[in-house]
Design an enzyme around this catalytic site. Structure first.
Site, PDB file in Angstrom:
ATOM      1  N   ASP A   1     -34.893  -4.999 -45.633  1.00 53.32           N
ATOM      2  CA  ASP A   1     -34.733  -6.417 -45.341  1.00 53.32           C
ATOM      3  C   ASP A   1     -36.108  -6.983 -45.025  1.00 53.32           C
ATOM      4  OD1 ASP A   1     -32.066  -5.895 -45.594  1.00 53.32           O
ATOM      5  OD2 ASP A   1     -31.524  -6.371 -43.522  1.00 53.32           O
TER       6      ASP A   1
ATOM      7  N   ASP B   1     -19.965 -11.373 -46.761  1.00 53.66           N
ATOM      8  CA  ASP B   1     -20.414 -11.057 -45.406  1.00 53.66           C
ATOM      9  C   ASP B   1     -19.479 -11.738 -44.415  1.00 53.66           C
ATOM     10  OD1 ASP B   1     -22.714  -9.842 -46.600  1.00 53.66           O
ATOM     11  OD2 ASP B   1     -23.599 -11.835 -46.790  1.00 53.66           O
TER      12      ASP B   1
END
Length: 241
Positions: free
Chosen positions: A8, A130
């Site tokens: 990330d 998500d």
């Protein structure tokens, strides 16, 4: 089931968030391309790369790191975070990104989702689903979509999506283990190739996911923090699954 290491990116560094909270991020490397190289050396074949700045609509911040990762690693790369128009898709295609992950756009811009499928094919388009407490979050997990993940999954079936990444945000970055029940439900109810994400802390977690008794087996599982914290050996994990 394949093991997929994650990077990330935030301000060109490899970081991990805790439950999606940008105020609780930990920096692991200022040279994320070296992490990608180490993942390849340990047997990984696919990298899960997320532009966290892009997910918050801070576009272009991580482009140098993304390009360097793509240029220096043999890994296939699936990339998400801020892909919300045709131009971004075209740019990432040009630099050699293998799979595009659409999250916010999959909820708010079905025309772009259709465009991606029509122009790049079902194997290259992945939708990130998500959810926190069942509700899909968008815009870097900072906004509620107002849509339950089951309703979004129904939409995606109709749209012709074949690949999804499902993340239980409450587990992400916690090392508390994956939400096995959620994956069991999805794999028994929908036709997707599913990648699990969130909470992986050990080889046992991977084994639990790989041994779920479901109609469709998991396609893959993403792990990040467990690798960075030394709780999971990537080479051993890959050879054990």
């Amino acid at each position: 089931m394949i093991v997929i290491p994650a990077i990330d990116l935030f301000d060109n560094c490899a970081v991990r968030l805790f439950k999606g909270n940008y105020e609780e991020k930990k920096i692991y490397s200022s040279e994320p391309w070296k992490l990608a190289e180490s993942f390849a050396k340990n047997g990984a074949t696919l990298l899960h790369l997320v532009d966290l700045n892009g997910a918050r609509n801070q576009l272009g911040v991580n482009e140098d790191s993304i390009l360097k990762i793509r240029e220096t690693t043999s890994l296939k790369v699936q990339l998400g975070g801020g892909i919300r128009d045709k131009e971004k898709l075209a740019y990432y295609d040009k630099i050699g990104i293998n799979r595009f992950i659409l999250g916010t756009a999959a909820v708010t811009n079905p025309d772009l989702l259709k465009y991606a499928l029509d122009n790049y094919g079902k194997e290259r388009v992945v939708v990130a689903v998500d959810a926190r407490d069942g509700i899909v979050k968008i815009a870097g997990w900072e906004k509620d979509s107002g849509i339950h993940y089951r309703d979004l999954l129904e939409r995606l079936v109709k749209a012709g999506i074949e690949h999804i990444v499902f993340t239980d945000i409450a587990q992400d970055g916690t090392l508390a283990g994956p939400n096995l029940e959620a994956y069991r439900e999805i794999l028994n109810s929908y036709p997707f190739q599913v990648i699990a994400s969130g909470g992986i802390a050990s080889l046992k977690d991977l084994m639990d996911l790989s041994s779920l008794k479901t109609k469709i087996s998991l396609y893959g599982v993403i792990t990040g923090k467990a690798l960075y914290e030394g709780k999971l050996d990537l080479a051993k994990a890959i050879s054990s699954i």
